[in-house]
Enzyme design. Structure first.
Site, PDB file in Angstrom:
ATOM      1  N   GLY A  42     -48.206  23.533  -0.351  1.00 30.89           N
ATOM      2  CA  GLY A  42     -48.799  23.328  -1.673  1.00 30.89           C
ATOM      3  C   GLY A  42     -48.381  24.362  -2.702  1.00 30.89           C
ATOM      4  O   GLY A  42     -48.660  24.203  -3.888  1.00 30.89           O
ATOM      5  N   CYS A 251     -53.095 -10.067  -3.111  1.00 26.51           N
ATOM      6  CA  CYS A 251     -51.709 -10.267  -3.547  1.00 26.51           C
ATOM      7  C   CYS A 251     -51.412 -11.765  -3.558  1.00 26.51           C
ATOM      8  O   CYS A 251     -51.659 -12.467  -2.579  1.00 26.51           O
ATOM      9  CB  CYS A 251     -50.749  -9.547  -2.615  1.00 26.51           C
ATOM     10  SG  CYS A 251     -49.016  -9.957  -2.920  1.00 26.51           S
ATOM     11  N   CYS A 254     -48.487 -12.390  -0.669  1.00 32.24           N
ATOM     12  CA  CYS A 254     -48.693 -12.160   0.768  1.00 32.24           C
ATOM     13  C   CYS A 254     -50.171 -12.142   1.139  1.00 32.24           C
ATOM     14  O   CYS A 254     -50.512 -12.079   2.312  1.00 32.24           O
ATOM     15  CB  CYS A 254     -48.029 -10.851   1.200  1.00 32.24           C
ATOM     16  SG  CYS A 254     -48.924  -9.370   0.708  1.00 32.24           S
ATOM     17  N   CYS A 276     -48.374  -7.129  -4.747  1.00 35.46           N
ATOM     18  CA  CYS A 276     -48.205  -5.806  -4.152  1.00 35.46           C
ATOM     19  C   CYS A 276     -47.208  -5.002  -4.983  1.00 35.46           C
ATOM     20  O   CYS A 276     -46.142  -5.501  -5.341  1.00 35.46           O
ATOM     21  CB  CYS A 276     -47.626  -5.907  -2.741  1.00 35.46           C
ATOM     22  SG  CYS A 276     -48.707  -6.670  -1.542  1.00 35.46           S
ATOM     23  N   CYS A 282     -44.737  -6.094   0.919  1.00 32.15           N
ATOM     24  CA  CYS A 282     -45.061  -7.486   0.625  1.00 32.15           C
ATOM     25  C   CYS A 282     -44.093  -8.431   1.359  1.00 32.15           C
ATOM     26  O   CYS A 282     -44.504  -9.410   1.968  1.00 32.15           O
ATOM     27  CB  CYS A 282     -44.983  -7.715  -0.885  1.00 32.15           C
ATOM     28  SG  CYS A 282     -45.803  -9.209  -1.450  1.00 32.15           S
TER      29      CYS A 282
END
Ligand SMILES: [Zn+2]
Lengths: 304, 260
Positions: A42, A251, A254, A276, A282
């Site tokens: 980080g 979606c 899908c 998606c 997808c």
């Protein structure tokens, strides 16, 4: 559409450049910065960002990180906003095809190295994968505290109250934490980090992820990292806990309920649907992509 | 010696130079719990530099600043780690700037300004932070319903009240103030001085107020200290110094106020 492009004949390896464009000294310098970043999860490590054949804002930081770690046997995936076929993603993929000749893929499961802008793939990453984020503004406190010497001090002393001031303002104004992108996180209980402009939907994926996550900011000349299996916590208040975006819709292609959806306008009569954002995910769900594993050996990444 | 017999702040032989110029020359003074001390002088007398050195905002070249902490006895402020010193200055200390914009975050709401120190200390409950901020707005005589407004929309007097609330939210025992009322209209100034007098008394605050205005010293300070050319030329109880000044410079200051 073929998902794995093995040396598209239209894109020839350009032998006029060193492998992956950068000279070996620069790559070693960037790798040293990456190693330091991995050692201090980080923490923003400064590095000598090079001029790239792309303007800042086009992922020069991510490209330099990728160029420094990519090996001849890597399989590269490049995504922009979740999609492999946007101009930015295509350009970066082509850049690495021309300068390395590596195999590229659109399938998350086949990639050893993924460079991304704005998304983490829906398909869970694995231990043998590295994901490289393009970062425009690495300093999470930059908007609140413009003095760089002061933000450095805040990181050094873990003085992060100011970040909660921002979240407080959100709640005071909107009744909830309205920050949806680049939502700040604490890495390994120590460093406050900007996850780059991914949706906060993707934040939980960073936590304890088996893959190595690297972040490159070209203009700001910073590299930072989340090593595999590192705790990554999204900031919040006890009475306003962190939540990811949810959709009422599925979606339209899908039927996925649990993926990040983009709203798409379908006509000029206000017709719209939800798809998606991760196009590979997808397609996989729709079974459109035949396995191409046979084409690609799955080597370890990073070995030149 | 028990701690309570010690001053809350003790400045010893403090000197600060800027190049060849001596801004503060060998200054020493003590401040006791609940006591308000005014540092009076003209601009360039070194009064603000002395305040900044005493409050650890500027490192002196020579001298010592000791503070009696709540739990760890008397500490040498300049021997603390930077982390400890910064923690001290946002918990047990306050600092009120002359220009409120220097002490406030002008781009966040009043509530966030007051709540920031609490969040910096790890408070993670939005409701509690907001509640506390609202109460402090009341204590500095601001309307609670302005909690979500930006200080940009506030008058100078209101901004100064907000800055005071932002400092007091952690219940500091010592507050440094640099000309807190100058730059305000006379009537606004009077109200703010009243508020400061009430708060320092109610909260048993020790306070150092830098001012060029003898009336401010008269109204707020138990003791005062007169500076000229970097030196403390006179110090004592405020009424004594103002009613019976000993140093010629103090006499000059006092007589110039008395002129019509
Ligand atoms: Zn889908």
């Amino acid at each position: 559409m073929s998902a794995v492009t093995t040396l598209d004949p239209a894109i020839n390896l350009d032998t006029g450049y060193n492998f992956a464009y950068l000279d070996e000294r620069t790559k070693r310098m960037i790798r040293r910065a990456i190693l330091k970043a991995v050692a201090i999860p980080g923490y923003q490590v400064p590095f000598g960002s090079r001029e790239m054949p792309l303007p800042y804002g086009w992922g020069t930081g991510g490209i330099q990180v990728t160029a420094s770690i990519i090996g001849r046997h890597d399989v590269l995936k490049v995504i922009d906003q979740g999609a492999d076929d946007t101009v930015n993603a295509v350009n970066i993929r082509r850049f690495f095809q021309r300068t390395t000749g590596v195999v590229t893929t659109e399938r998350t499961v086949e990639a050893t190295l993924i460079q991304t802008r704005h998304r983490i793939p829906e398909t869970p990453l694995q231990e043998n994968q590295i994901i490289v984020y393009q970062v425009p503004i690495p300093e999470p406190l930059a908007k609140l505290e413009p003095r760089e010497a002061e933000t450095k001090k805040m990181h050094g002393l873990s003085e992060y109250g100011l970040m909660h001031v921002k979240l407080y303002e959100d709640i005071a104004k909107f009744g909830y934490i309205a920050t949806t992108y680049d939502y700040p996180v604490m890495v390994d209980d120590r460093y406050l980090m900007a996850p780059s402009p991914i949706p906060k939907f993707d934040n939980p994926k960073m936590n304890m992820n088996p893959a190595l996550q690297l972040f490159g900011a070209g203009r700001e000349k910073r590299i930072y990292a989340i090593p595999p299996y590192t705790k990554v916590e999204s900031l919040a208040f006890d009475d306003h806990p962190f939540e990811v975006q949810r959709w009422q819709q599925h979606c339209a292609l899908c039927g996925a309920k649990e993926s990040f959806l983009d709203e798409v306008i379908t006509d000029d009569q206000g017709g719209r649907m939800f798809l998606c954002s991760d196009t590979d995910f997808c397609q996989e769900r729709r079974g459109e992509v035949a396995s191409t594993a046979a084409l690609v050996e799955r080597p370890l990444s990073g070995s030149v | 010696m028990s701690d309570i017999d010690q001053p809350i702040l003790s400045v010893k032989n403090l000197t600060k130079r800027f190049g060849d110029r001596i801004a503060v020359n060998d200054a020493s003074f003590d401040l006791w719990q609940g006591e308000v001390l005014a540092i009076v002088g003209e601009s360039g007398s070194g009064k603000t530099t002395l305040l900044n050195c005493a409050s650890a905002r500027m490192t002196p070249d020579v001298g010592q600043v000791s503070f009696r902490t709540r739990h760890e006895g008397v500490v040498d402020v300049y021997k603390l780690s930077e982390a400890a010193r910064r923690l001290l200055s946002r918990t047990d200390w306050g600092y009120v700037h002359q220009n409120p914009a220097d002490g406030l975050r002008m781009d966040v709401s009043a509530g966030a300004n007051v709540g920031e120190r609490l969040m910096a200390l790890g408070e993670r409950h939005y409701g509690r932070i907001r509640n506390e901020a609202a109460q402090w707005l009341s204590r500095v005589e601001m309307q609670q319903d302005r909690i979500d407004e930006s200080p940009q929309t506030f008058s100078g007097g209101m901004r100064q009240r907000l800055q005071i609330a932002r400092n007091l939210v952690t219940r500091p025992r010592l507050v440094f103030m640099d000309e807190p009322t100058s730059g305000l209209d006379v009537s606004v100034q009077a109200k703010l001085l009243d508020l400061l007098r009430t708060l320092t008394h109610q909260l048993d605050l020790a306070s150092i107020i830098v001012t060029h205005d003898l009336a401010v010293a008269r109204l707020l300070a138990h003791r005062m200290l007169v500076m000229k050319d970097g030196c403390i030329v006179e110090q004592g109880l405020t009424d004594q110094v103002l009613d019976d000044p000993q140093h010629p410079y103090t006499q000059l200051l006092v007589s110039s106020v008395l002129l019509p």
